[in-house]
Structures are given as C-alpha cells and as structure tokens.
Design a protein around this motif. Sequence first.
Motif, mmCIF file in Angstrom:
data_model
loop_
_atom_site.group_PDB
_atom_site.id
_atom_site.type_symbol
_atom_site.label_atom_id
_atom_site.label_comp_id
_atom_site.label_asym_id
_atom_site.label_seq_id
_atom_site.Cartn_x
_atom_site.Cartn_y
_atom_site.Cartn_z
ATOM 1 N N GLY A 1 0.801 -1.164 -0.082
ATOM 2 C CA GLY A 1 0.023 0.054 0.200
ATOM 3 C C GLY A 1 0.776 1.455 -0.052
ATOM 4 O O GLY A 1 2.205 1.062 -0.121
ATOM 5 N N MET A 2 0.313 2.411 -0.136
ATOM 6 C CA MET A 2 0.832 3.582 0.153
ATOM 7 C C MET A 2 -0.033 4.646 0.968
ATOM 8 O O MET A 2 -1.068 4.788 0.981
ATOM 9 N N TRP B 1 -0.232 8.765 1.567
ATOM 10 C CA TRP B 1 0.055 9.932 1.010
ATOM 11 C C TRP B 1 -0.428 11.198 2.224
ATOM 12 O O TRP B 1 -1.427 11.272 2.392
ATOM 13 N N ILE C 1 -4.049 10.326 2.947
ATOM 14 C CA ILE C 1 -5.109 9.320 2.314
ATOM 15 C C ILE C 1 -4.266 8.017 2.058
ATOM 16 O O ILE C 1 -2.836 8.194 2.008
ATOM 17 N N ALA D 1 -4.089 4.119 0.090
ATOM 18 C CA ALA D 1 -4.528 2.713 -0.784
ATOM 19 C C ALA D 1 -3.802 1.685 -0.486
ATOM 20 O O ALA D 1 -2.393 1.751 -0.276
ATOM 21 N N GLU D 2 -4.615 0.479 -0.479
ATOM 22 C CA GLU D 2 -3.658 -0.713 -0.273
ATOM 23 C C GLU D 2 -4.383 -1.911 -0.595
ATOM 24 O O GLU D 2 -5.513 -1.915 -1.056
#
Lengths: 386, 263
Positions: free
Chosen positions: B215-216, B218, B226, B228-229
């Motif tokens: 994931g990342m 930010w 926020i 996302a993974e």
Amino acid sequence: MKYFNHTLFCILAVAALVVLPSCYKDEPLNAEADIEQVELTVDNPEQFFFQLTDARQNVLSTDSVISFTVRSHADLTALAPTFTLTPGATIVPASGSTHDFSAGPVWYTVTSQDGNWTRRYRVQFMPQVVIVNDTIKYDFEHFELEPDKHKYYIWHNVLADGTLGNDFVTGNPGFKLSMGSAPPEDYPTVPYANGYEGYALKVITRDTGVFGRMANMRIAAGNFFLGEFDVQVALLNAMQATRFGKPFMRKPVKLMGVYQYKRGATYQDRAGNPVPGRLDEGQIYAVLYRNHDAQGNELVLHGDDVQTNPNIVALCIVPDVNPTTDWVKFDQPFIYKEELDMELLANRGYSLTVVFTSSIDGATFQGAIGSELIVDQVRLVCEEEQ
Amino acid sequence: MKRHIIAIFTLMMTLLALPAMAQDSDTLAVRTHRWFSLHDIKLEGRVGFNIGGTAPLGMPATIRHLDKFSLTPNISFGVSATKQFNPKWGLKVGINFENKGMKTDARVKNYSMEIVRGGQTLGGWFTGNVVTSVTQWMFTLPIQATMMARKVRLRGGLYASYLTYRDFSGWAYDGYLRVDGPTGEKVSLGHNEGERGEYDFSSSMRRWQWGATVGMDWYVYRRFGIFAELNWGFNGVHKSDFHTIEQTLKPIYGTLGFTYLIN
C-alpha cells in the motif's frame, strides 16, 4: 502524485481482474443426457394409437423406460421414433432410425454434449391388453427398492396378462429431496409385513425436517396412487407434482378392500402450528375422468383438482377413514355424474386414479405427523362386459 | 506450493529491508539504541473502505455471468505504529477491525453445489442463478516494511486476520438442480423464498486468514493523509476439507481511506 496514481491504478486493475466479468471462460458443454420427448410418426395414426396425442410423450427426468400403448393389431415391425434430447446430446441408435419393436423393447444410449455422461433408455410399444376379468386386484405384494440409489420403495401392479406394470407411484421421490439420509423404512410410503394377506401397503404422514420447513412443506403425507409423480416440480409447485390417473378401458362400479387407520397426535397447519380440536383422517378414493379437454389436449388431474375438475365423470370416496382397532372392510360404489361414452372408453379416452393417503389435507401439507393408513386386498370391480 | 513461495518471498523482502535501513557511519550501539527506541514511533489512526471480492482466481467456466456485484458495509478502521529507522526506511505494524463482505448474483451452469441443513444433504449440479452473500468481520494484524518517497510512503508486508463473525450463505434460484450429478433427477428451483435452495457454508469458513499487503500513504495536509492498499489473501476463506464449491475462494480486497497522524 505520480506514485499515488500508479499505485491506485494497480490496485484497481488487480481488483477488476479478480471480480469483474472480464475473464469468462467459454461456456462448458452440456453435461446432461436426457431424452426429453419422443415422437412416433406413422402412416395411419388412428389405426395405430388410441388417441392421436399418444404419438408424442414428454419424458420425466426420472424415467428410463418409455412405453407407448398401442392398438392390439398395430404393426410394430418397422418403427422410427424420433427423440428430442438435451441440446448437443447424441443418441445411438440414431433418432429416426427404423427398428423392429415387435420382438421387444429397443435400448437407446444418450451421450451428453461433453461426452462424459450417458443414460440408457428402454423404448417399448405395448399392445393394449384386453382386461378380461371384471375385478382388478391390488394386493401390494410386488415392491422393491428403486433400482438407482436404493433409497425408497416402489411398487408394481399385476397387469391383465400377468406381467408387472409401474402404474402406481408414491411421493417418496419428493420426500427424498428433504430427507436424503432416511432409511427406506422411514419414508412416507412403505410395505407392511403383517398384511391382511401377505404384505399390505402402509402410508404414514412424516416430518420433512429442516428442509421441509425451509420449503414450507413441513409434513409429507404418505400417498400411493395410480398416475405419475413429477419430482421436477416437487419443490416449486407440489400440487402439480402429483399427476393422477392412467388411461382405463373398463367401467368401474365399486372399490373394495380392507384398511386400518391410526391417527397422529397433533394436527398441524401449513405453518406448523397445532390446530386444537382438529382431527386427522385418512383418505381412500377413486376418480374417473375424461383425459382430453374440449380442444383435444391431453388432461391430467393434479393435487389441486383431483376431486373437482369438471372433466371428472365418476367419484368413489370411502367416507370417514377414522381410527380402527382391527381391519375394517370398505365397499364403495362409484357415483357417476354422467353416462360414459363407450366409444371413448374403448379408445382410452378416460383415465382412472385410485388414491390412498394418510392425511386428508396432505396435499396442502396439513395433517398430523404419525397418521398411518394400512390397506390391503383392494379390488376394483368393473361392470361386466356385454 | 505457489502461495508458500509468494509468502516466503514477501517475508524475505521484509527482512532484507531491515539492514538497509542502517547508516554505515553509526556504531552498533547507536544503531541498536535508535532501532529500539520508542520515542520516535508515529501513531496513526485510519478509516477506510474495502473494495474487492471473495473470489476464485480466474472465473471458472461454470460461472457464466456476474449479474450483480455489490459491496456490503466494508468498513475498515484501525491504528498503526511506524518506527522510522532512517529517513527512508521504517517498519509499520497495526491492528484493524474490518469487514470483507460482498453480495453477488451470478448465472451458473453445471455448478456443483450442496444444501446442507440439519444433517440432511441435497446436492448436485445446478444451472440457474446463485446469490452469494459474504460477511467477514475480522481483526487484522499487518506488519510491513515502509519506504518514504517524498510525501508518499510505500509499504509492503504480510497480514494475519482472525475472524470474529463469518457468514457465507445465499440461495440458488430460477433454475434446476440435477441431484447428485447431471444424470440425476431434475428438480426445478423457483424465485421466491420456499421455492429456492438456501445454503449456508458459514461454519465451514476459516477463522484465520493471512496474505500479503502492499500500500501507500500520502500525507496530504498537516496530519491528514489518504491511503490505498491491496490485501491479497493466500488461503481460501473455507477450510481445506470443504469441497462443495470446487474453486478455492480467496479474499482479495483493496482498501481506500484516510489517515490521521496522532502524534
């Protein structure tokens, strides 16, 4: 931002690959190998069949014997039945190939489209045997476990020529759907060893368990009747599963026999709630009806109209099948609503059913679990032939 | 076997990343002290939504069309702690409470299935429509190596989940069952309750799941970010002795959401 877009894109792309319909495989080939319908075209069908509608038959998924009843002088030496099969399936010998059926049945093998499954069918043409005796006996001595899975009992009736027929059926195949693990003795229709003479028939109202509750069919009244049981619609529309009646060529005048009845403790309604004060009853009856409607279409009685259809010409209902301590004799006349058309009778235009059930309201899944009707020595007396 | 290789590979990558986090000029003592010091641990809260499915890898031929696919309230919330070893590398552990659910309505052909209730079994090959509803509430423990790249932190590792609530049920409808196989009795199933074939395979579901997670994060504005993974399950949601559904169904869910830096 660049990373973000890229990562997000990757995640969504992978998710899409997994769940979205982007990757349907080719449709698998059909695995079923049924004869769905059989038809026979002959030059003079009126000389061959009793009714023109007899030339075509829909085949139940449970049937592996396909039997046509034809006139006694019909020429069976070169017949070419055609078959409607599961789409893609193949049949050997070929549909429309000519065979000599006078020497006995012809076996056909259907292979599914995918080649992995086969079914064997016996196709036979049976010249109508003239019933010479005025009294037809139903003694319930000929039964066996159904040959496929040995889950429940089936019965054979003795035909006029002494051979065994399959005219009587039960709701046992429907019960199997709900209670697949039950031993054959725990089905609603079973043989009874201590009959009036030899074996008798026993029908019992059974609990259908969790599946039955799921389908809102909490009980299965034991039944035994002249007709067919179409298991395909048993869950969808149970009333339609019982197809009452077989063509009959004599004028029945009365039904005789002996029975015993035991009443189950608690009458329950369809929702399974006890109905205080309501008492269960067994039922023994016979119905004669015209088996074609005014338009000439084949007609069969079902659970919802077996005693009420306007095509019924005679009813014979044994009254008050209540608890007994010993064998009780019954001797009940047929009450005719109209004169029989003797020509129609001679052309298999009437069908007869004889029904035994342990709960009078069993067709609507109401009755008392444990209600039990035992019958034996049933005699259908017909009018003497002039 | 393949899933073991993937798992071992992921684990090795995580372990290999650790030495790279050290700076050569530091002494071992300084390094050790910094590694085990807790005062620079960053705590984060997060809330997200799981998007994905519990599905076979590759659609089997018996599934002809997915008529409907809807996500259930797949909320995921949790906290995590990140230990930064050097400006670039770190280690992140967390605990999430989340649901990985879905509801599908698929058209099937010759689909092997079984209805089991109260000791009774009705099984065979079904052609028609099948509704499947999956709910899986679970605690998930991810452990990930992290790498900072400007405002974005990339991370990858493994997770283990323990299911506190599991449901895998539905019904077969508008079609027919061939009992025990394609040459068995043909039994029609209808549309409404009572006419259709209800099934429930919840009790055959595993309590434990595990898989890989990448994931990342930010960091967008001050403490807000926020993320996302992708969480890719390695074992099927059902126990290995469960064969009614021929394909192994694996939970593969992406998560999108917001993070908040607590300290």
